[in-house]
Design an enzyme around this catalytic site. Structure first.
Site, short mmCIF file in Angstrom:
data_model
loop_
_atom_site.label_atom_id
_atom_site.label_comp_id
_atom_site.label_asym_id
_atom_site.label_seq_id
_atom_site.Cartn_x
_atom_site.Cartn_y
_atom_site.Cartn_z
CE LYS A 183 41.50 21.75 20.43
NZ LYS A 183 42.76 22.35 20.82
CD GLN B 91 45.76 21.23 22.59
OE1 GLN B 91 45.05 21.14 21.58
NE2 GLN B 91 45.39 21.94 23.64
CG ASP C 75 44.90 27.51 18.06
OD1 ASP C 75 43.67 27.61 18.29
OD2 ASP C 75 45.70 26.93 18.81
#
Ligand code: NDP
Length: 277
Positions: free
Chosen positions: A47, A91, A114
């Site tokens: 990422k 994460q 997200d």
């Protein structure tokens, strides 16, 4: 046809880089990685690399597995308040000692790239604009890239997780598909799959979807990432045999995975533009 997620991700990144180069500011992305899960470390590195390649200022905040809930919440609060940070991604999975939902609830919905906060999940469920989870967004973009007309199409989503199955079903419904959501309580999965013109598999069971589950000419999107004991990486679909029946299928790796990252970058730009508008 193999739906090339790597290619589509590259096209998406090129277009993002062009747009970002014309901005009078640099969008910022902060990724929080807690603990030393090897797979998460690889995802975070990818990422970070992808963000830099399009001109997003990305930074990773690495915290030890022993991090306390209050410390993590304080880090998120700091990022919420930081004007240089447009997108925040924590994460997952977090170490078991931490309350994942409480952490997600702390993220400012305007920076929730997200798409997992209750605010953004609610907007998606209500069919209103918001930040949409990256993997489900990638699934829809792959279907568009493959030239699939979703309106009126019978679609089956295998899996109902908050991260993948539910938002994929919401996006397909918003695109006017007729959607069935299957899960561990579904009576006859093979029959449900065979009725579908589009199958999105997100179960986390290696090669569970076999050729005799798939109708002729169906389009199959394989979200699964499963590491076998011999080290091989496979999806939730038996790709080689299903490819003989389906009209189009995504490979694993090289399908949904690269698009998940490309959509994270798109969401970061979208969040940056929304915050400044
Ligand atoms: P979860 O484990 O959270 O959810 C799995 C879903 O599948 C649940 O709804 C579960 O049903 C259902 N399920 C499990 N076993 C069966 C079964 N035997 N029959 C029918 N349904 C079943 O997984 P995720 O949604 O988070 O992830 C799914 C897969 O996608 C994983 O392989 C994961 O690694 C991958 N993934 C890939 C990403 C990418 O970027 N490519 C990103 C995120 C995930 P129930 O609700 O009844 O328990």
């Amino acid at each position: 046809m193999i739906i090339d997620g790597k290619k589509l991700a590259e096209i998406t990144r090129t277009s993002l880089a062009e747009t970002i180069a014309k901005l009078n500011f640099v969008p910022g992305l902060a990724v929080v990685l807690v603990g030393d899960d090897a797979a998460s470390a690889v995802y975070v590195r990818n990422k970070d690399r992808a963000a830099h390649s399009v001109g997003i200022a990305a930074r990773t905040i690495r915290l030890p597995a022993t991090t306390q809930q209050a410390e993590l919440l304080a880090v998120v609060a700091q990022l919420n308040a930081d004007p240089d940070v447009d997108g925040i991604l924590v994460q997952l999975p977090l170490p078991k000692s931490l309350d994942t939902q409480a952490v997600i609830r702390t993220i400012d919905p305007a920076k929730d790239v997200d798409g997992l906060t209750p605010t953004n999940a609610g907007l998606l469920a209500a069919g209103q604009p918001g930040l949409v989870p990256c993997t489900p967004l990638g699934v829809i973009k792959l279907l568009e890239y493959a030239g699939v007309t979703l309106r009126g199409t019978r679609a089956l989503v295998l899996g109902r997780s908050v991260l993948v199955g539910k938002p994929v079903a919401a996006l397909l419904t918003a695109a006017d598909a007729t959607v069935t959501v299957a899960h561990s309580g579904t009576r006859d999965l093979a029959v449900e799959c065979r009725r579908a013109e589009v199958i999105v598999a997100a179960v986390g069971r290696p090669e569970m979807v076999r050729a005799d589950w798939v109708s002729n000419q169906a389009v199959v999107i394989d979200v699964g990432i499963n590491r076998l004991p011999d080290g091989r990486l496979v999806g939730d679909v038996a790709t080689a045999e299903v490819a003989e029946i389906a009209s189009a299928i995504t490979p694993v790796p090289g399908g949904v995975g690269p698009m998940t990252i490309a959509c994270l970058l798109e969401n970061t730009l979208a969040a940056a533009l929304m915050r400044r508008s």
